[in-house]
Design a protein around this motif. Structure first.
Motif, PDB file in Angstrom:
ATOM      1  N   GLN A  42       0.819  -1.208   0.000  1.00 40.56           N
ATOM      2  CA  GLN A  42       0.000   0.000   0.000  1.00 40.56           C
ATOM      3  C   GLN A  42       0.855   1.260   0.000  1.00 40.56           C
ATOM      4  O   GLN A  42       0.424   2.311  -0.484  1.00 40.56           O
ATOM      5  CB  GLN A  42      -0.934   0.000   1.218  1.00 40.56           C
ATOM      6  N   SER A  43       2.081   1.127   0.540  1.00 40.78           N
ATOM      7  CA  SER A  43       3.005   2.263   0.537  1.00 40.78           C
ATOM      8  C   SER A  43       3.855   2.294  -0.729  1.00 40.78           C
ATOM      9  O   SER A  43       4.788   3.099  -0.829  1.00 40.78           O
ATOM     10  CB  SER A  43       3.911   2.210   1.773  1.00 40.78           C
ATOM     11  N   ASN A  44       3.542   1.347  -1.664  1.00 36.82           N
ATOM     12  CA  ASN A  44       4.254   1.251  -2.949  1.00 36.82           C
ATOM     13  C   ASN A  44       5.735   0.932  -2.745  1.00 36.82           C
ATOM     14  O   ASN A  44       6.586   1.321  -3.542  1.00 36.82           O
ATOM     15  CB  ASN A  44       4.113   2.557  -3.755  1.00 36.82           C
ATOM     16  N   ILE A  45       6.030   0.200  -1.655  1.00 34.76           N
ATOM     17  CA  ILE A  45       7.413  -0.232  -1.417  1.00 34.76           C
ATOM     18  C   ILE A  45       7.626  -1.643  -1.943  1.00 34.76           C
ATOM     19  O   ILE A  45       8.680  -1.956  -2.514  1.00 34.76           O
ATOM     20  CB  ILE A  45       7.733  -0.178   0.094  1.00 34.76           C
ATOM     21  N   ALA A  46       6.610  -2.524  -1.776  1.00 31.28           N
ATOM     22  CA  ALA A  46       6.690  -3.906  -2.259  1.00 31.28           C
ATOM     23  C   ALA A  46       5.912  -4.043  -3.559  1.00 31.28           C
ATOM     24  O   ALA A  46       4.958  -3.289  -3.818  1.00 31.28           O
ATOM     25  CB  ALA A  46       6.137  -4.866  -1.212  1.00 31.28           C
ATOM     26  N   SER A  47       6.320  -5.017  -4.367  1.00 31.88           N
ATOM     27  CA  SER A  47       5.651  -5.247  -5.648  1.00 31.88           C
ATOM     28  C   SER A  47       4.395  -6.091  -5.454  1.00 31.88           C
ATOM     29  O   SER A  47       4.191  -6.703  -4.405  1.00 31.88           O
ATOM     30  CB  SER A  47       6.602  -5.968  -6.604  1.00 31.88           C
ATOM     31  N   ALA A  48       3.557  -6.121  -6.488  1.00 35.52           N
ATOM     32  CA  ALA A  48       2.353  -6.949  -6.456  1.00 35.52           C
ATOM     33  C   ALA A  48       2.718  -8.427  -6.372  1.00 35.52           C
ATOM     34  O   ALA A  48       1.995  -9.225  -5.762  1.00 35.52           O
ATOM     35  CB  ALA A  48       1.501  -6.678  -7.687  1.00 35.52           C
ATOM     36  N   THR A  49       3.851  -8.791  -6.962  1.00 35.42           N
ATOM     37  CA  THR A  49       4.297 -10.189  -6.904  1.00 35.42           C
ATOM     38  C   THR A  49       4.596 -10.603  -5.473  1.00 35.42           C
ATOM     39  O   THR A  49       4.172 -11.662  -5.002  1.00 35.42           O
ATOM     40  CB  THR A  49       5.546 -10.384  -7.779  1.00 35.42           C
ATOM     41  N   ASP A  50       5.327  -9.718  -4.752  1.00 30.58           N
ATOM     42  CA  ASP A  50       5.632 -10.018  -3.351  1.00 30.58           C
ATOM     43  C   ASP A  50       4.356 -10.093  -2.527  1.00 30.58           C
ATOM     44  O   ASP A  50       4.215 -10.943  -1.639  1.00 30.58           O
ATOM     45  CB  ASP A  50       6.565  -8.952  -2.782  1.00 30.58           C
ATOM     46  N   ARG A  51       3.425  -9.182  -2.831  1.00 32.87           N
ATOM     47  CA  ARG A  51       2.158  -9.160  -2.086  1.00 32.87           C
ATOM     48  C   ARG A  51       1.361 -10.452  -2.332  1.00 32.87           C
ATOM     49  O   ARG A  51       0.830 -11.064  -1.412  1.00 32.87           O
ATOM     50  CB  ARG A  51       1.324  -7.948  -2.530  1.00 32.87           C
ATOM     51  N   ALA A  52       1.281 -10.891  -3.586  1.00 30.76           N
ATOM     52  CA  ALA A  52       0.536 -12.104  -3.924  1.00 30.76           C
ATOM     53  C   ALA A  52       1.204 -13.346  -3.344  1.00 30.76           C
ATOM     54  O   ALA A  52       0.528 -14.272  -2.878  1.00 30.76           O
ATOM     55  CB  ALA A  52       0.412 -12.239  -5.440  1.00 30.76           C
ATOM     56  N   ASP A  53       2.538 -13.351  -3.348  1.00 28.05           N
ATOM     57  CA  ASP A  53       3.259 -14.493  -2.791  1.00 28.05           C
ATOM     58  C   ASP A  53       3.015 -14.626  -1.296  1.00 28.05           C
ATOM     59  O   ASP A  53       2.850 -15.738  -0.766  1.00 28.05           O
ATOM     60  CB  ASP A  53       4.763 -14.349  -3.052  1.00 28.05           C
ATOM     61  N   ALA A  54       2.965 -13.512  -0.595  1.00 30.18           N
ATOM     62  CA  ALA A  54       2.691 -13.543   0.841  1.00 30.18           C
ATOM     63  C   ALA A  54       1.282 -14.056   1.111  1.00 30.18           C
ATOM     64  O   ALA A  54       1.054 -14.835   2.051  1.00 30.18           O
ATOM     65  CB  ALA A  54       2.863 -12.140   1.429  1.00 30.18           C
ATOM     66  N   GLU A  55       0.333 -13.625   0.267  1.00 28.96           N
ATOM     67  CA  GLU A  55      -1.032 -14.104   0.413  1.00 28.96           C
ATOM     68  C   GLU A  55      -1.113 -15.607   0.146  1.00 28.96           C
ATOM     69  O   GLU A  55      -1.822 -16.346   0.852  1.00 28.96           O
ATOM     70  CB  GLU A  55      -1.935 -13.360  -0.572  1.00 28.96           C
ATOM     71  N   THR A  56      -0.370 -16.086  -0.839  1.00 28.14           N
ATOM     72  CA  THR A  56      -0.364 -17.512  -1.180  1.00 28.14           C
ATOM     73  C   THR A  56       0.220 -18.339  -0.041  1.00 28.14           C
ATOM     74  O   THR A  56      -0.286 -19.418   0.289  1.00 28.14           O
ATOM     75  CB  THR A  56       0.445 -17.748  -2.462  1.00 28.14           C
ATOM     76  N   LEU A  57       1.284 -17.845   0.572  1.00 29.26           N
ATOM     77  CA  LEU A  57       1.900 -18.566   1.684  1.00 29.26           C
ATOM     78  C   LEU A  57       0.923 -18.709   2.858  1.00 29.26           C
ATOM     79  O   LEU A  57       0.829 -19.770   3.487  1.00 29.26           O
ATOM     80  CB  LEU A  57       3.176 -17.840   2.138  1.00 29.26           C
ATOM     81  N   LEU A  58       0.208 -17.646   3.161  1.00 32.61           N
ATOM     82  CA  LEU A  58      -0.766 -17.707   4.244  1.00 32.61           C
ATOM     83  C   LEU A  58      -1.900 -18.664   3.901  1.00 32.61           C
ATOM     84  O   LEU A  58      -2.333 -19.466   4.751  1.00 32.61           O
ATOM     85  CB  LEU A  58      -1.328 -16.309   4.514  1.00 32.61           C
TER      86      LEU A  58
END
Length: 454
Positions: free
Chosen positions: A408-424
């Motif tokens: 949300q702060s535009n520091i991480a990419s959408a890929t990193d965000r999706a990967d974190a969601e997938t891990l959870l």
């Protein structure tokens, strides 16, 4: 109100009544089938499923029928001790065409025909038969106990099949819940990514990344729904329910069970396992068989009593001087002494059969020990997995929060965000599967110790 308006209103009322009469049965059918459809959905606990399945199991009913058959054979063996009796009555007529007999100078004529009535009533009782009847009773009684243990085995098997199907359904349903939760979460992520894209903060590829993740979750959901239908159908069959019944499992908590040391389960198995009890009984049956064969070399003594009615009169009704009624009482001693040398090999064969049962029990004991140890270690491993996965979910959840904040702060990419969601998402599914595996492992351990239905 004018007459014309009154006429129009009356016609409208009649039309409404007419259509209402038509729709009343339709509405009733809809309510009926709606109620039936609702009745097809059922939430069931594991205990309810086990009771329902065992009560409706044809396998258990067949085992019970075999017990009744064994009891009947035992009662037949007891009946052999009772005296045997027999009554008969016969009529004979003789026609004698050549009825003259000559003895030198003298001769006499027999009648042209003769009638005879013969009645016999007898009663026999074995006084001593080398204990053959006693051994027969012992053998059939032991086999009846073996048949009863077959019922225990059948109940354990059907119970375990129900437990396995129940936990498989639980795993599928819990996985579907996780899928639905993650679909809701990913939808929020897609909306957020689309908004960021509209604001020029992220690229179109970022939006597509979340959409692709959603598609993969949906594919997993399709596989789960197919598996749910298969498992649900199989469980309906096991429980004797209508095949259209949609089952829902109750929640399970498999991480807090108290577990005893391994040796306790080993001792319980050696005491409670039906197979070992059956082998003990079969050892006794083999010993009884040896005694039965040895009894064949002993003599027998039997008592008998008989009553005869002999009437040579043409009239079957007894008349004084036309019949006799001899009464007999006797003892019969018998001994087939050739069994002294022909029975030896039969006894040897029976002893070999007893030794085979003893060896089979030793083999079964070793197999039971290995089975209990394996099931015990599997359960301990399943419990450890639950603890580890609970920690993993906490870590994955914290990582997901950090990546969400960075995204949300535009520091991480959408890929990193999706990967974190997938891990959870994967950690949540793994935890639910591990809980079900732990539950099944626990009941597998109970089954291997012979305590599943106790």
């Amino acid at each position: 109100m004018t007459t014309q308006n009154k006429t129009i209103n009356l016609n409208i009322f009649k039309t409404v009544v007419k259509h209402f009469k038509f729709f009343v049965p339709v509405i009733a059918l809809v309510l009926l089938f709606g109620k039936s459809a609702t009745a097809q959905n059922r939430t069931i606990t594991l205990e309810e499923a086990i009771k329902l399945g065992v009560d409706n199991s044809n396998v258990v009913k067949l085992s019970n029928a075999k017990v009744e058959q064994a009891v009947s054979q035992y009662n037949q063996a007891k009946d052999n001790v009772l005296p045997t009796g027999k009554v008969s009555f016969g009529y004979n007529r003789a026609e004698i065409p050549a009825n003259r007999l000559e003895f030198g100078p003298s001769s006499f004529n027999l009648p042209k025909s003769a009638d005879a009535y013969l009645g016999i009533a007898s009663l026999n009782e074995v006084i001593f038969g080398g204990n053959r009847l006693k051994y027969a009773q012992q053998s059939t009684e032991l086999l009846t106990q073996v048949a009863r243990l077959d019922v225990v085995n059948s109940k354990d098997e059907i119970t375990y099949d129900i437990i396995t199907a129940y936990y498989n359904l639980y795993k599928v349903l819990q996985s579907k819940k996780v899928v639905d939760q993650n679909l809701a979460t990913i939808d929020q992520q897609i909306k957020q990514a689309q908004r960021f894209f509209d604001q020029g903060i992220v690229t179109k590829n970022d939006v597509l990344r979340f959409q692709l993740q959603r598609a993969n979750i949906e594919l997993n959901g399709i596989d789960l729904e197919t598996n749910r239908k298969i498992v649900n159908y199989n469980l309906d069959i096991l429980l004797g329910l209508p095949e259209t019944t949609q089952l829902t499992t109750s929640n399970v908590n498999e991480g807090d069970r108290q577990i005893d040391p391994l040796q306790n389960y080993l001792d319980t198995a050696l005491t409670e396992r039906a197979e070992l009890k059956q082998l003990d009984l079969r050892t006794k049956v083999a010993e009884t068989n040896i005694n039965t064969i040895k009894a064949n070399t002993t003599p027998t003594l039997a008592a008998s009593a008989g009553l005869y009615y002999v009437d040579v009169n043409a009239d079957p009704l007894p008349r004084s001087g036309s019949y006799i009624t001899p009464v007999t009482v006797g003892l019969t001693f018998g001994w087939n002494f050739s069994s002294l040398w022909t029975n030896k090999n039969k006894v040897t064969e029976a002893k070999i059969e007893r030794e085979e049962v003893t060896l089979n029990k030793a083999i079964t004991i070793n197999n039971v020990k290995r089975e209990v140890n394996e099931d015990y270690q599997n359960y301990m491993m399943a419990v450890d997995k639950i603890k580890l996965l609970q920690t993993s979910i906490e870590q994955a959840g914290e990582n997901n929060k950090i990546l969400d904040s960075k995204y949300q702060s535009n520091i991480a990419s959408a890929t990193d965000r999706a990967d974190a969601e997938t891990l959870l998402y994967q950690a949540q599914i793994n935890l639910e599967l591990a809980k079900a595996d732990a539950g099944l492992a626990y009941y597998t351990l109970l089954k291997s110790t012979g305590k599943l239905n106790k």
